[in-house]
Write a protein that holds these residues in place. Structure first.
Motif, short mmCIF file in Angstrom:
data_model
loop_
_atom_site.label_atom_id
_atom_site.label_comp_id
_atom_site.label_asym_id
_atom_site.label_seq_id
_atom_site.Cartn_x
_atom_site.Cartn_y
_atom_site.Cartn_z
N SER A 14 0.86 -1.23 0.38
CA SER A 14 0.02 0.11 -0.01
C SER A 14 0.84 1.29 -0.09
O SER A 14 0.46 2.35 -0.71
CB SER A 14 -0.89 0.07 1.19
N ASN A 18 1.20 3.99 -3.23
CA ASN A 18 0.73 5.56 -3.19
C ASN A 18 2.14 6.27 -3.31
O ASN A 18 1.91 7.41 -3.86
CB ASN A 18 0.42 5.79 -1.61
N LYS A 21 2.21 6.33 -7.06
CA LYS A 21 1.49 7.45 -7.69
C LYS A 21 1.79 8.78 -7.47
O LYS A 21 1.62 9.68 -8.33
CB LYS A 21 -0.13 6.96 -7.36
N LYS A 22 2.22 9.17 -6.25
CA LYS A 22 2.75 10.55 -6.11
C LYS A 22 3.74 10.85 -6.95
O LYS A 22 4.06 11.97 -7.45
CB LYS A 22 2.96 10.62 -4.53
N TYR A 216 -0.81 6.64 3.36
CA TYR A 216 -1.48 5.36 2.76
C TYR A 216 -2.42 4.73 3.62
O TYR A 216 -2.48 5.13 4.87
CB TYR A 216 -0.29 4.55 2.12
#
Length: 241
Positions: A14, A18, A21-22, A216
């Motif tokens: 997780s 994230n 994605k960032k 997250y």
């Protein structure tokens, strides 16, 4: 080139998802991985699978102490019994695909030298004193790093940025040689009293550096722990310790 620098993911899918994605918000073009993809977290296989699927180049992907210990079956350097138990459990659940990736697609020496925009760089999980088990930090003896422009390291799970100026014969630079030391912190097991997934972005042309923290679903990762390893590793996620 904008590079995402990630270290110490520790099977925390997780947090990794994230962070990745960032990183897209910074339009990263490559990744630099500083070791310990696996262990402590419950999703080592899934974490490696995610790394395998990255669409951008990986500049380096070095072993951390956990890859080294688990692949080689040597748990003697862990400082606690719970650490040994965790590593042995992780080894028992690693898939053949994951093990093959660790053996064939990572740099097993724990260090890697490369050039970036004509800058000489060292990636090392720990330090030159001990590539797996001893961290670089601002108080370290740093007498062996003067030939590098950048030293990227992990292992401590605590982010840092500092510069050291060595003596040189370059009169134009006032007889000084600069080395930048950078630790991006830990994606999956931070220890700087901040529970967010942490990594760094480097713009290799401008030398601009961003330390990034992204939230997250910690409770989701905690829910996956199954009692096979000490709850210490589950509980510490909330506090970042």
């Amino acid at each position: 080139m904008k590079i995402a620098i990630l270290s110490d993911i520790h099977g925390n899918l997780s947090a990794l998802e994230n962070a990745l994605k960032k990183a897209e918000d910074y339009a990263v073009e490559a990744y630099l991985l500083l070791g310990d993809l696996i262990d402590y977290g419950m999703r080592s296989n899934e974490t490696v699978e995610k790394i395998r699927g990255l669409s951008k180049p990986i500049i380096c992907n070095i072993y951390g102490n956990h890859e080294s210990a688990i692949v080689n079956g040597d748990y003697s350097r862990f400082s606690s019994e719970r650490g040994k138990v965790s590593a042995k459990y992780t080894r028992s659940v690693l898939s053949e695909e994951t093990l093959q990736y660790l053996r064939d697609s990572m740099t097993c020496e724990g260090r890697y030298e490369f050039c970036l925009c004509e800058k000489k760089c060292l990636a090392v999980h720990g330090s030159l004193q001990d590539v797996y088990w001893k961290s670089v930090n601002p108080d370290s003896e740093l007498c062996d790093y003067e030939k590098y422009d950048y030293v990227f390291s992990g292992h401590s799970h605590i982010p840092h940025y500092f510069e050291k100026y060595y003596k040189s014969e370059d009169e134009k630079k006032r007889f000084k040689k600069k080395t930048v030391f950078l630790n991006p912190g830990s994606v999956g097991q931070p220890r700087n009293h901040n529970s967010a997934a942490q990594f760094a972005i480097l713009d290799s042309e401008t030398e601009e550096i961003h330390f990034v923290k992204v939230e997250y679903d910690i409770e989701k990762e905690q829910s996956l722990y199954n009692g096979e390893i000490d709850d210490f590793y589950k509980n510490r996620l909330k506090e970042g310790v």
